[in-house]
Structure formats: structure tokens, C-alpha cells
Design an enzyme around this catalytic site. Structure first.
Site, short mmCIF file in Angstrom:
data_model
loop_
_atom_site.label_atom_id
_atom_site.label_comp_id
_atom_site.label_asym_id
_atom_site.label_seq_id
_atom_site.Cartn_x
_atom_site.Cartn_y
_atom_site.Cartn_z
N HIS A 2 -7.29 -6.10 -0.13
CA HIS A 2 -6.12 -5.24 0.09
C HIS A 2 -5.19 -5.82 1.15
CE1 HIS A 2 -3.96 -1.46 -0.25
NE2 HIS A 2 -3.99 -1.31 1.07
N SER A 17 0.83 -1.20 0.00
CA SER A 17 0.00 0.00 0.00
C SER A 17 0.87 1.26 0.00
CB SER A 17 -0.96 -0.05 1.20
OG SER A 17 -1.98 0.91 1.06
N ASP A 68 -9.40 -5.64 -4.66
CA ASP A 68 -8.90 -4.63 -3.72
C ASP A 68 -9.84 -3.43 -3.79
OD1 ASP A 68 -7.57 -2.63 -2.34
OD2 ASP A 68 -5.60 -3.19 -3.09
#
Length: 212
Positions: free
Chosen positions: A187, A109, A164
Site C-alpha cells: 500500500h 488511499s 496491497d
């Protein structure tokens, strides 16, 4: 008397051998094998323990504890100037400890954003392979940075999922990189997925790309 002389000779030899061994410089496992040290960078609101599963997988594939490092960013909000300073210092510490010239980086991320920012801000000569997991890379750049080493381009693998719902897939793709789209993983799930682990290993073993 003969037995006493023999015992004394053996003790002398052992003492000499011990003294030789203790004065030899120690060499860590990371200095004696072929892997670059791997630095894990967590995302916003995350922490260094997020990579527990990936680290265990890599150890089973031949990486040692001396080659796996997870930074605990002081600023958990995402990308910041303080994070870049902390990451730059951390990379230098890892390189000094391992005796290597480059690191590999895995960023989840916002960890991917911190990675790209570090590379663009001057760290490009110290990075070999980069793997991003669900990272909104385009917030930093749409093109995979080549780095600053004239003899080597940084190789990238960007892994992202159609499931995601935090980061859209179009934000993750990098021009020139190896872009890998998967499905069925959310995610956070990318941190605990066996297929992702295999893709990570491939990326760390030179499977990334940079056609820029």
C-alpha cells in the site's frame, strides 16, 4: 568628452531597458508550458511529504516546481466535510496562481476518496486527469464521474496492487476508468515505486479513460 557622452548614452539605454523589464507582468513557468498543475492528496494518517519521490520523478520528466502542489489536509482521518472545503479552496488557489482552468489530481488511499467526493460535490469542471493509488474508490462511487464540463470528460487511472493488504483490489476499480492492476508493491510502496511512477506520468499525459 566623446567617451563621456558615449558612457552617458549607454547608461541611459540601460536605465530605460531596466524600467521596461521591471514593469512587465511576471509569468510563472506553469503559465508558459503545457502541463496542468498537479495536486497531490495524501491518505488517512499521511501528510504532504509522502509524494516527495513522485514529485522528483515528474520534475525529471518536464514538470516544474510551479506545477506541483501537495495539500496538507487538516483532518487526517479520511474523508470529511472539512476536507472537501479545504480542497475546494486549495484548487481555486492553485488555478489562480497558475492561470490554468483545470488541475490534475493524484490521490493516494483516502486521497482518492477525497478527490472523488470533491468532483461529485461540484468540482468536476476544474479537474482534467485523475490518478488514484490504492484508493478504495467504491466507498464513494463505483463509476468514474464524468465531471460537469460539457466539452470534456474527466479521465481516470486507478492503480492498485494485489500485494496491497490495506485496500482490497475490488474496492479500487472504477467502472469506465483505466484500471491498472500491479503486483509486488504494498500500500505505501506505491508512493516509491518506479513502475507506478511511469503509470502516473502516462495518466497525467492523457492516458486515463472515461467510457461513461
Amino acid at each position: 568628452m566623446k567617451n563621456k557622452r558615449l558612457l552617458l548614452s549607454l547608461m541611459t539605454c540601460m536605465a530605460i531597458l531596466f524600467s521596461v523589464v521591471t514593469i512587465l507582468p511576471s509569468v510563472s513557468k506553469a503559465q508558459t508550458n503545457g502541463h496542468d498543475p498537479v495536486i497531490f492528496i495524501h491518505g488517512a494518517g499521511g501528510n504532504s511529504t509522502a509524494f516527495y519521490g513522485i514529485k522528483n520523478y515528474l520534475k525529471k520528466q518536464g514538470w516544474s516546481d510551479d506545477e506541483l502542489y501537495a495539500i496538507e489536509l487538516l483532518n487526517k482521518s479520511g474523508v470529511s466535510l472539512n476536507n472537501q472545503k479545504q480542497l475546494a479552496s486549495y484548487v481555486d488557489e492553485v488555478l489562480k496562481k497558475t492561470g490554468k482552468s483545470k488541475v490534475d489530481i493524484i490521490g493516494h488511499s483516502a486521497g482518492g476518496l477525497n478527490t472523488l467526493t470533491y468532483i461529485l460535490d461540484g468540482g468536476g469542471s476544474k479537474v482534467n486527469d485523475v490518478v488514484t493509488l490504492g484508493s478504495p474508490n467504491k466507498y464513494v462511487t463505483s463509476k468514474a464521474p464524468v465531471g460537469t464540463d460539457p466539452n470534456h470528460k474527466i479521465r481516470y487511472t486507478s492503480i492498485y496492487s494485489t500485494n496491497d493488504y490495506v485496500v482490497p483490489t475490488w474496492l479500487s476499480t472504477l467502472q469506465g476508468a483505466k484500471n491498472v492492476q500491479i503486483s509486488g508493491v504494498d500500500h505505501v510502496g506505491m508512493l516509491i515505486n518506479s513502475k507506478v511512477y511511469e503509470l502516473i506520468q502516462e495518466g497525467l499525459n492523457g492516458g486515463g479513460e472515461n467510457t461513461n
